[in-house]
Design an enzyme around this catalytic site. Structure first.
Site, PDB file in Angstrom:
ATOM      1  N   ARG A 196     -35.062 -55.821   3.345  1.00 51.01           N
ATOM      2  CA  ARG A 196     -34.787 -54.867   2.277  1.00 51.01           C
ATOM      3  C   ARG A 196     -35.344 -55.340   0.941  1.00 51.01           C
ATOM      4  NH1 ARG A 196     -29.397 -54.529   1.065  1.00 51.01           N
ATOM      5  NH2 ARG A 196     -30.082 -52.924  -0.389  1.00 51.01           N
ATOM      6  N   ARG A 216     -18.789 -52.131  -6.441  1.00 53.90           N
ATOM      7  CA  ARG A 216     -19.890 -51.467  -7.139  1.00 53.90           C
ATOM      8  C   ARG A 216     -19.611 -49.965  -7.335  1.00 53.90           C
ATOM      9  NH1 ARG A 216     -25.681 -54.053  -5.899  1.00 53.90           N
ATOM     10  NH2 ARG A 216     -25.089 -56.199  -5.711  1.00 53.90           N
ATOM     11  N   ASP A 255     -28.495 -62.144  -8.697  1.00 57.10           N
ATOM     12  CA  ASP A 255     -29.325 -62.062  -7.496  1.00 57.10           C
ATOM     13  C   ASP A 255     -30.059 -63.358  -7.178  1.00 57.10           C
ATOM     14  OD1 ASP A 255     -28.593 -59.528  -6.831  1.00 57.10           O
ATOM     15  OD2 ASP A 255     -30.395 -58.544  -7.590  1.00 57.10           O
ATOM     16  N   LYS A 313     -38.571 -54.716  -6.401  1.00 55.53           N
ATOM     17  CA  LYS A 313     -37.834 -53.723  -5.613  1.00 55.53           C
ATOM     18  C   LYS A 313     -36.929 -52.883  -6.513  1.00 55.53           C
ATOM     19  CE  LYS A 313     -33.948 -54.871  -3.415  1.00 55.53           C
ATOM     20  NZ  LYS A 313     -32.778 -53.952  -3.409  1.00 55.53           N
ATOM     21  N   ASN A 314     -36.142 -53.563  -7.364  1.00 53.23           N
ATOM     22  CA  ASN A 314     -35.183 -52.839  -8.188  1.00 53.23           C
ATOM     23  C   ASN A 314     -35.858 -51.941  -9.222  1.00 53.23           C
ATOM     24  OD1 ASN A 314     -33.081 -53.977  -6.791  1.00 53.23           O
ATOM     25  ND2 ASN A 314     -32.740 -55.623  -8.260  1.00 53.23           N
ATOM     26  N   CYS A 337     -25.298 -53.364   0.436  1.00 54.83           N
ATOM     27  CA  CYS A 337     -24.739 -54.669   0.797  1.00 54.83           C
ATOM     28  C   CYS A 337     -23.240 -54.714   0.530  1.00 54.83           C
ATOM     29  CB  CYS A 337     -25.409 -55.783  -0.014  1.00 54.83           C
ATOM     30  SG  CYS A 337     -27.121 -56.081   0.412  1.00 54.83           S
TER      31      CYS A 337
END
Length: 423
Positions: free
Chosen positions: A401, A123, A309, A22-23, A118
Protein backbone atom coordinates in the site's frame (compact mmCIF):
# COMPACT_ATOMS: atom_id res chain seq x y z
CA UNK A 1 -0.35 -14.54 0.01
CA UNK A 2 3.18 -13.15 -0.31
CA UNK A 3 5.95 -13.19 2.25
CA UNK A 4 9.28 -11.34 2.27
CA UNK A 5 12.42 -13.16 3.36
CA UNK A 6 15.35 -11.06 4.61
CA UNK A 7 18.82 -12.35 5.46
CA UNK A 8 20.75 -9.84 7.55
CA UNK A 9 24.40 -9.18 8.14
CA UNK A 10 25.64 -7.23 5.12
CA UNK A 11 26.29 -3.55 4.53
CA UNK A 12 24.24 -1.54 2.03
CA UNK A 13 25.91 0.69 -0.56
CA UNK A 14 24.55 2.49 -3.59
CA UNK A 15 21.57 4.63 -4.58
CA UNK A 16 17.84 4.22 -4.01
CA UNK A 17 15.35 6.28 -6.07
CA UNK A 18 12.53 7.71 -3.95
CA UNK A 19 9.02 7.66 -5.41
CA UNK A 20 6.36 10.34 -5.39
CA UNK A 21 4.43 10.63 -2.14
CA UNK A 22 1.54 8.24 -1.63
CA UNK A 23 -0.20 10.64 0.75
CA UNK A 24 0.17 13.48 -1.77
CA UNK A 25 -1.04 11.45 -4.76
CA UNK A 26 -4.11 10.21 -2.85
CA UNK A 27 -5.01 13.85 -2.14
CA UNK A 28 -4.25 15.13 -5.63
CA UNK A 29 -6.25 12.46 -7.45
CA UNK A 30 -9.66 13.54 -6.02
CA UNK A 31 -8.92 17.08 -7.22
CA UNK A 32 -10.00 15.87 -10.66
CA UNK A 33 -13.58 15.86 -9.35
CA UNK A 34 -13.43 19.67 -9.12
CA UNK A 35 -13.20 20.21 -12.88
CA UNK A 36 -14.34 18.89 -16.24
CA UNK A 37 -10.90 19.52 -17.70
CA UNK A 38 -7.98 17.01 -17.65
CA UNK A 39 -5.62 16.74 -14.68
CA UNK A 40 -2.26 15.03 -15.23
CA UNK A 41 -0.07 13.90 -12.34
CA UNK A 42 3.57 13.00 -12.96
CA UNK A 43 5.99 11.24 -10.58
CA UNK A 44 3.08 9.15 -9.29
CA UNK A 45 3.90 6.17 -7.04
CA UNK A 46 2.92 2.68 -8.19
CA UNK A 47 1.03 1.34 -5.20
CA UNK A 48 -2.07 -0.64 -4.35
CA UNK A 49 -3.63 2.42 -2.68
CA UNK A 50 -3.34 4.29 -5.99
CA UNK A 51 -5.22 1.44 -7.65
CA UNK A 52 -7.90 1.67 -4.95
CA UNK A 53 -8.33 5.42 -5.49
CA UNK A 54 -8.43 4.79 -9.25
CA UNK A 55 -11.21 2.26 -8.69
CA UNK A 56 -13.12 4.67 -6.47
CA UNK A 57 -12.87 7.58 -8.91
CA UNK A 58 -13.87 5.26 -11.75
CA UNK A 59 -17.00 4.21 -9.85
CA UNK A 60 -18.03 7.88 -9.77
CA UNK A 61 -17.54 8.32 -13.51
CA UNK A 62 -14.01 9.73 -13.60
CA UNK A 63 -11.52 8.33 -16.09
CA UNK A 64 -8.01 7.49 -14.87
CA UNK A 65 -5.33 6.26 -17.28
CA UNK A 66 -1.95 5.10 -15.99
CA UNK A 67 0.93 5.75 -18.41
CA UNK A 68 4.71 5.27 -18.42
CA UNK A 69 4.43 2.23 -16.23
CA UNK A 70 2.12 4.01 -13.80
CA UNK A 71 4.35 7.02 -13.15
CA UNK A 72 1.95 9.33 -15.01
CA UNK A 73 -1.76 9.47 -14.21
CA UNK A 74 -4.13 11.16 -16.67
CA UNK A 75 -7.46 11.98 -14.98
CA UNK A 76 -10.69 13.37 -16.38
CA UNK A 77 -14.02 13.98 -14.64
CA UNK A 78 -16.06 15.41 -17.51
CA UNK A 79 -18.81 12.85 -16.94
CA UNK A 80 -19.51 12.32 -13.23
CA UNK A 81 -22.63 10.13 -13.23
CA UNK A 82 -22.57 8.79 -9.68
CA UNK A 83 -22.24 10.64 -6.38
CA UNK A 84 -22.16 7.65 -4.04
CA UNK A 85 -18.84 6.24 -2.85
CA UNK A 86 -19.68 2.69 -1.83
CA UNK A 87 -18.46 0.89 1.26
CA UNK A 88 -16.94 -1.98 -0.72
CA UNK A 89 -14.28 0.39 -2.08
CA UNK A 90 -14.04 3.00 0.66
CA UNK A 91 -13.48 0.40 3.41
CA UNK A 92 -10.06 -0.42 1.91
CA UNK A 93 -8.55 3.02 2.48
CA UNK A 94 -9.10 6.01 4.76
CA UNK A 95 -8.11 8.49 2.05
CA UNK A 96 -11.37 7.67 0.26
CA UNK A 97 -13.11 10.30 2.40
CA UNK A 98 -11.28 12.92 0.29
CA UNK A 99 -13.81 12.54 -2.53
CA UNK A 100 -16.50 14.05 -0.30
CA UNK A 101 -15.25 17.65 -0.38
CA UNK A 102 -14.76 17.87 -4.16
CA UNK A 103 -18.12 16.29 -5.04
CA UNK A 104 -19.95 18.48 -2.54
CA UNK A 105 -18.16 21.58 -3.87
CA UNK A 106 -18.74 20.86 -7.57
CA UNK A 107 -22.23 19.38 -7.64
CA UNK A 108 -23.67 20.24 -4.24
CA UNK A 109 -24.32 16.70 -3.03
CA UNK A 110 -22.52 13.45 -2.21
CA UNK A 111 -22.97 10.18 -0.33
CA UNK A 112 -19.74 8.65 0.99
CA UNK A 113 -19.23 5.59 3.15
CA UNK A 114 -17.26 6.01 6.35
CA UNK A 115 -13.71 4.86 5.53
CA UNK A 116 -11.44 2.01 6.62
CA UNK A 117 -7.68 1.43 6.43
CA UNK A 118 -4.94 0.41 8.86
CA UNK A 119 -6.01 -0.57 12.38
CA UNK A 120 -3.86 2.03 14.14
CA UNK A 121 -6.49 4.07 15.90
CA UNK A 122 -9.99 5.43 15.47
CA UNK A 123 -9.07 8.27 13.10
CA UNK A 124 -12.56 9.79 13.20
CA UNK A 125 -13.83 11.98 10.36
CA UNK A 126 -15.64 14.39 12.63
CA UNK A 127 -13.26 17.25 11.78
CA UNK A 128 -14.01 16.78 8.07
CA UNK A 129 -17.73 16.94 8.76
CA UNK A 130 -17.47 19.97 11.04
CA UNK A 131 -15.63 21.82 8.28
CA UNK A 132 -18.37 21.08 5.76
CA UNK A 133 -21.07 22.09 8.25
CA UNK A 134 -19.27 25.39 8.78
CA UNK A 135 -19.47 25.88 5.01
CA UNK A 136 -23.24 25.38 5.08
CA UNK A 137 -23.54 21.70 4.24
CA UNK A 138 -26.42 19.66 5.61
CA UNK A 139 -25.14 16.28 6.82
CA UNK A 140 -26.97 13.11 7.73
CA UNK A 141 -25.09 10.04 9.00
CA UNK A 142 -27.04 6.83 8.55
CA UNK A 143 -26.30 3.21 7.73
CA UNK A 144 -22.56 3.87 7.74
CA UNK A 145 -22.75 6.61 5.10
CA UNK A 146 -22.37 10.38 5.15
CA UNK A 147 -25.20 11.98 3.17
CA UNK A 148 -24.13 15.55 2.38
CA UNK A 149 -25.97 18.36 0.61
CA UNK A 150 -25.16 22.02 0.00
CA UNK A 151 -28.36 24.13 0.09
CA UNK A 152 -28.70 25.99 -3.16
CA UNK A 153 -26.13 23.66 -4.70
CA UNK A 154 -23.04 25.52 -3.50
CA UNK A 155 -20.97 25.66 -0.34
CA UNK A 156 -20.28 29.00 1.32
CA UNK A 157 -17.00 30.41 2.54
CA UNK A 158 -16.49 30.21 6.29
CA UNK A 159 -14.00 30.39 9.13
CA UNK A 160 -13.02 26.83 10.05
CA UNK A 161 -11.29 26.29 13.39
CA UNK A 162 -9.79 22.83 13.77
CA UNK A 163 -9.33 21.49 17.31
CA UNK A 164 -6.44 19.42 15.99
CA UNK A 165 -4.20 20.06 12.98
CA UNK A 166 -5.64 17.15 11.00
CA UNK A 167 -3.98 16.51 7.66
CA UNK A 168 -6.98 14.83 6.05
CA UNK A 169 -9.50 17.36 7.31
CA UNK A 170 -7.29 20.25 6.14
CA UNK A 171 -7.03 18.65 2.69
CA UNK A 172 -10.77 18.00 2.42
CA UNK A 173 -11.64 21.52 3.54
CA UNK A 174 -9.08 22.99 1.12
CA UNK A 175 -10.49 21.00 -1.80
CA UNK A 176 -14.05 22.05 -0.97
CA UNK A 177 -13.22 25.71 -0.36
CA UNK A 178 -11.83 26.22 -3.89
CA UNK A 179 -15.36 26.32 -5.37
CA UNK A 180 -17.22 27.70 -2.35
CA UNK A 181 -18.87 31.11 -2.61
CA UNK A 182 -16.78 33.67 -0.78
CA UNK A 183 -13.70 33.40 1.42
CA UNK A 184 -12.77 30.42 3.58
CA UNK A 185 -10.18 30.66 6.34
CA UNK A 186 -8.82 27.38 7.67
CA UNK A 187 -7.31 27.91 11.12
CA UNK A 188 -5.00 25.45 12.90
CA UNK A 189 -4.44 23.96 9.47
CA UNK A 190 -1.97 21.10 9.07
CA UNK A 191 1.32 22.19 7.50
CA UNK A 192 2.60 18.97 5.88
CA UNK A 193 4.44 19.12 2.53
CA UNK A 194 1.58 17.11 0.99
CA UNK A 195 -0.81 19.98 1.76
CA UNK A 196 1.59 22.48 0.22
CA UNK A 197 1.75 20.22 -2.83
CA UNK A 198 -2.05 20.07 -3.06
CA UNK A 199 -2.34 23.87 -2.81
CA UNK A 200 0.24 24.31 -5.57
CA UNK A 201 -1.67 21.95 -7.84
CA UNK A 202 -5.02 23.61 -7.11
CA UNK A 203 -3.46 27.01 -7.85
CA UNK A 204 -2.37 25.72 -11.25
CA UNK A 205 -6.01 24.76 -11.78
CA UNK A 206 -7.09 28.33 -11.05
CA UNK A 207 -7.75 28.26 -7.30
CA UNK A 208 -6.96 31.32 -5.20
CA UNK A 209 -5.08 30.07 -2.14
CA UNK A 210 -2.69 31.72 0.31
CA UNK A 211 -0.91 30.50 3.43
CA UNK A 212 -0.29 26.82 2.68
CA UNK A 213 2.52 25.53 4.87
CA UNK A 214 1.37 27.78 7.74
CA UNK A 215 -1.35 27.29 10.34
CA UNK A 216 -3.80 29.59 8.53
CA UNK A 217 -4.84 28.94 4.92
CA UNK A 218 -7.08 31.43 3.12
CA UNK A 219 -9.09 30.43 0.05
CA UNK A 220 -11.08 32.78 -2.15
CA UNK A 221 -13.64 30.60 -3.92
CA UNK A 222 -13.90 30.71 -7.71
CA UNK A 223 -16.72 29.71 -10.05
CA UNK A 224 -14.78 27.03 -11.88
CA UNK A 225 -11.41 25.32 -12.05
CA UNK A 226 -9.47 24.17 -15.10
CA UNK A 227 -6.98 21.42 -15.89
CA UNK A 228 -3.30 21.23 -15.01
CA UNK A 229 -0.17 19.11 -15.06
CA UNK A 230 1.55 18.64 -11.72
CA UNK A 231 4.45 16.52 -10.37
CA UNK A 232 3.76 14.65 -7.12
CA UNK A 233 6.15 15.73 -4.35
CA UNK A 234 8.83 13.26 -3.15
CA UNK A 235 7.58 10.77 -0.56
CA UNK A 236 9.17 11.92 2.70
CA UNK A 237 8.15 8.73 4.51
CA UNK A 238 9.71 6.44 1.93
CA UNK A 239 12.71 8.77 2.00
CA UNK A 240 13.07 8.48 5.77
CA UNK A 241 12.60 4.74 5.65
CA UNK A 242 15.45 4.17 3.21
CA UNK A 243 17.66 6.69 5.02
CA UNK A 244 17.49 4.31 7.99
CA UNK A 245 18.62 1.26 6.02
CA UNK A 246 22.40 1.98 6.02
CA UNK A 247 22.17 3.09 9.65
CA UNK A 248 20.64 -0.24 10.61
CA UNK A 249 23.28 -2.40 8.94
CA UNK A 250 26.15 -0.15 7.86
CA UNK A 251 27.27 1.26 4.53
CA UNK A 252 26.42 4.41 2.59
CA UNK A 253 23.20 4.97 0.62
CA UNK A 254 22.11 7.99 -1.41
CA UNK A 255 18.35 8.50 -1.57
CA UNK A 256 17.67 10.12 -4.94
CA UNK A 257 15.19 13.01 -4.90
CA UNK A 258 15.45 13.57 -1.16
CA UNK A 259 15.78 17.01 0.41
CA UNK A 260 16.39 17.88 4.06
CA UNK A 261 13.43 20.28 4.20
CA UNK A 262 11.08 17.29 3.81
CA UNK A 263 12.55 15.47 6.84
CA UNK A 264 14.12 18.17 8.99
CA UNK A 265 13.06 16.95 12.45
CA UNK A 266 13.86 13.38 11.47
CA UNK A 267 17.37 14.43 10.37
CA UNK A 268 17.93 16.15 13.71
CA UNK A 269 17.25 12.87 15.53
CA UNK A 270 19.51 10.96 13.14
CA UNK A 271 22.31 13.43 13.79
CA UNK A 272 21.88 12.99 17.55
CA UNK A 273 21.99 9.22 17.06
CA UNK A 274 25.31 9.39 15.22
CA UNK A 275 24.27 9.49 11.58
CA UNK A 276 25.76 11.57 8.79
CA UNK A 277 23.20 13.09 6.40
CA UNK A 278 24.60 15.02 3.45
CA UNK A 279 22.56 16.97 0.89
CA UNK A 280 23.90 16.30 -2.60
CA UNK A 281 22.86 17.62 -6.00
CA UNK A 282 20.69 14.55 -6.51
CA UNK A 283 19.49 13.55 -3.05
CA UNK A 284 20.51 12.72 0.51
CA UNK A 285 23.59 10.59 1.28
CA UNK A 286 23.38 8.72 4.59
CA UNK A 287 25.87 6.71 6.65
CA UNK A 288 26.98 6.20 10.25
CA UNK A 289 29.45 8.80 11.53
CA UNK A 290 31.44 6.16 13.36
CA UNK A 291 30.59 2.94 15.12
CA UNK A 292 27.33 2.07 16.81
CA UNK A 293 24.18 4.19 16.67
CA UNK A 294 23.39 5.95 19.95
CA UNK A 295 20.08 5.96 21.81
CA UNK A 296 17.80 8.97 21.34
CA UNK A 297 14.36 9.99 22.59
CA UNK A 298 11.61 10.53 20.02
CA UNK A 299 8.19 12.17 20.26
CA UNK A 300 5.89 12.12 17.25
CA UNK A 301 4.27 15.42 16.34
CA UNK A 302 2.46 17.02 13.41
CA UNK A 303 4.75 18.47 10.73
CA UNK A 304 7.32 19.96 11.07
CA UNK A 305 7.84 17.61 14.03
CA UNK A 306 8.94 13.97 13.93
CA UNK A 307 6.49 12.04 11.68
CA UNK A 308 4.31 9.36 13.23
CA UNK A 309 4.75 7.43 9.97
CA UNK A 310 8.48 7.02 10.74
CA UNK A 311 8.08 5.97 14.35
CA UNK A 312 7.99 2.20 13.70
CA UNK A 313 11.05 2.35 11.43
CA UNK A 314 12.94 4.46 13.99
CA UNK A 315 12.15 1.89 16.65
CA UNK A 316 13.75 -0.79 14.47
CA UNK A 317 16.96 1.27 14.35
CA UNK A 318 16.97 1.91 18.10
CA UNK A 319 16.65 -1.80 18.89
CA UNK A 320 20.42 -2.14 18.36
CA UNK A 321 21.46 1.35 19.51
CA UNK A 322 23.80 1.87 22.45
CA UNK A 323 21.74 2.84 25.49
CA UNK A 324 18.05 3.22 26.23
CA UNK A 325 15.66 5.21 24.05
CA UNK A 326 12.08 6.32 24.62
CA UNK A 327 9.46 6.79 21.94
CA UNK A 328 6.27 8.72 22.64
CA UNK A 329 3.40 8.37 20.17
CA UNK A 330 1.20 11.48 20.33
CA UNK A 331 -0.63 11.26 17.01
CA UNK A 332 -2.35 7.85 16.96
CA UNK A 333 -3.22 5.45 19.72
CA UNK A 334 -2.48 1.76 19.25
CA UNK A 335 0.56 2.37 17.06
CA UNK A 336 3.09 0.14 18.80
CA UNK A 337 1.73 -3.12 17.41
CA UNK A 338 5.09 -3.79 15.77
CA UNK A 339 6.80 -3.94 19.17
CA UNK A 340 5.80 -7.56 19.99
CA UNK A 341 7.12 -8.67 16.60
CA UNK A 342 10.45 -6.91 17.20
CA UNK A 343 10.59 -8.57 20.61
CA UNK A 344 10.32 -11.92 18.82
CA UNK A 345 13.59 -10.96 17.14
CA UNK A 346 15.32 -10.33 20.45
CA UNK A 347 14.57 -6.65 20.97
CA UNK A 348 14.11 -5.29 24.49
CA UNK A 349 11.00 -3.10 24.36
CA UNK A 350 8.57 -2.12 27.11
CA UNK A 351 5.31 -0.48 26.03
CA UNK A 352 3.01 1.46 28.35
CA UNK A 353 0.16 3.19 26.56
CA UNK A 354 1.62 5.79 24.23
CA UNK A 355 5.20 5.31 25.48
CA UNK A 356 7.77 2.71 24.51
CA UNK A 357 11.17 2.18 26.12
CA UNK A 358 13.78 0.50 23.93
CA UNK A 359 17.02 -0.84 25.39
CA UNK A 360 19.52 -1.56 22.66
CA UNK A 361 20.89 -5.07 22.20
CA UNK A 362 24.06 -6.12 20.41
CA UNK A 363 22.23 -8.15 17.77
CA UNK A 364 18.73 -9.03 16.66
CA UNK A 365 17.99 -12.56 15.51
CA UNK A 366 15.94 -13.55 12.50
CA UNK A 367 12.45 -14.90 13.20
CA UNK A 368 9.05 -15.35 11.55
CA UNK A 369 7.10 -12.12 12.13
CA UNK A 370 3.80 -10.66 11.02
CA UNK A 371 3.09 -7.16 9.69
CA UNK A 372 0.22 -5.40 11.45
CA UNK A 373 0.05 -2.23 9.36
CA UNK A 374 1.85 -0.39 6.57
CA UNK A 375 4.71 1.21 8.49
CA UNK A 376 5.09 -1.75 10.86
CA UNK A 377 5.70 -4.01 7.88
CA UNK A 378 8.71 -2.05 6.65
CA UNK A 379 10.07 -1.69 10.20
CA UNK A 380 10.28 -5.49 10.36
CA UNK A 381 12.19 -5.56 7.08
CA UNK A 382 14.66 -3.00 8.45
CA UNK A 383 15.05 -5.08 11.60
CA UNK A 384 15.66 -8.13 9.41
CA UNK A 385 18.53 -6.33 7.70
CA UNK A 386 20.21 -5.93 11.08
CA UNK A 387 19.47 -9.44 12.34
CA UNK A 388 21.49 -12.62 12.32
CA UNK A 389 19.92 -15.28 10.16
CA UNK A 390 16.63 -15.23 8.28
CA UNK A 391 13.56 -13.11 8.95
CA UNK A 392 10.27 -14.06 7.30
CA UNK A 393 7.71 -11.24 7.16
CA UNK A 394 4.10 -12.30 6.55
CA UNK A 395 1.04 -10.24 5.60
CA UNK A 396 3.08 -7.95 3.37
CA UNK A 397 -0.03 -6.76 1.51
CA UNK A 398 0.19 -3.87 3.98
CA UNK A 399 3.63 -3.05 2.56
CA UNK A 400 2.36 -2.80 -1.00
CA UNK A 401 0.00 0.00 0.00
CA UNK A 402 2.91 2.37 0.64
CA UNK A 403 6.18 1.09 -0.86
CA UNK A 404 6.77 0.25 -4.52
CA UNK A 405 9.19 -2.58 -5.34
CA UNK A 406 10.79 -2.55 -1.89
CA UNK A 407 12.69 -5.77 -2.48
CA UNK A 408 14.09 -4.47 -5.78
CA UNK A 409 15.25 -1.20 -4.25
CA UNK A 410 16.97 -2.87 -1.32
CA UNK A 411 18.48 -5.65 -3.44
CA UNK A 412 20.05 -3.01 -5.68
CA UNK A 413 22.13 -1.72 -2.75
CA UNK A 414 23.21 -5.15 -1.54
CA UNK A 415 20.42 -6.47 0.67
CA UNK A 416 19.56 -10.16 0.68
CA UNK A 417 15.79 -9.91 0.29
CA UNK A 418 13.19 -11.71 -1.80
CA UNK A 419 9.45 -12.01 -2.14
CA UNK A 420 7.96 -15.51 -2.14
CA UNK A 421 4.53 -17.08 -2.12
CA UNK A 422 3.48 -18.31 1.29
CA UNK A 423 3.73 -22.08 1.42
Amino acid sequence: MDQIIVKGGGELNGVIPIAGAKNAALTLMPATLLTEEPLTLTNAPRLSDIKTMTELLGSLGAEVAAMQGGKVLALSSHNIHNHTADYDIVRKMRASILVLGPMLARDGHAVVSLPGGCAIGARPVDLHLKAFEAMGAELDLRDGYVHAKAPGGRLKGAVINFDFASVGATENALLAATLAKGTTEIRNAAREPEIVDLAQCLRKMGAQIEGEGTSVITVQGVDRLGGATHPVVTDRIELGTYMLAPLVCGGTVECLGGTIDLVGAFCEKLDAAGASVEQTETGLKVSRKNGRIQAVDVTTEPFPGFPTDLQAQMMALLCTAEGTSTLEEKIFENRFMHAPELIRMGAKIDVHGGHATVTGVDKLKGAPVMATDLRASVSLILAGLAAEGETVVSRVYHLDRGYEHVEDKLSAVGASIERVKES
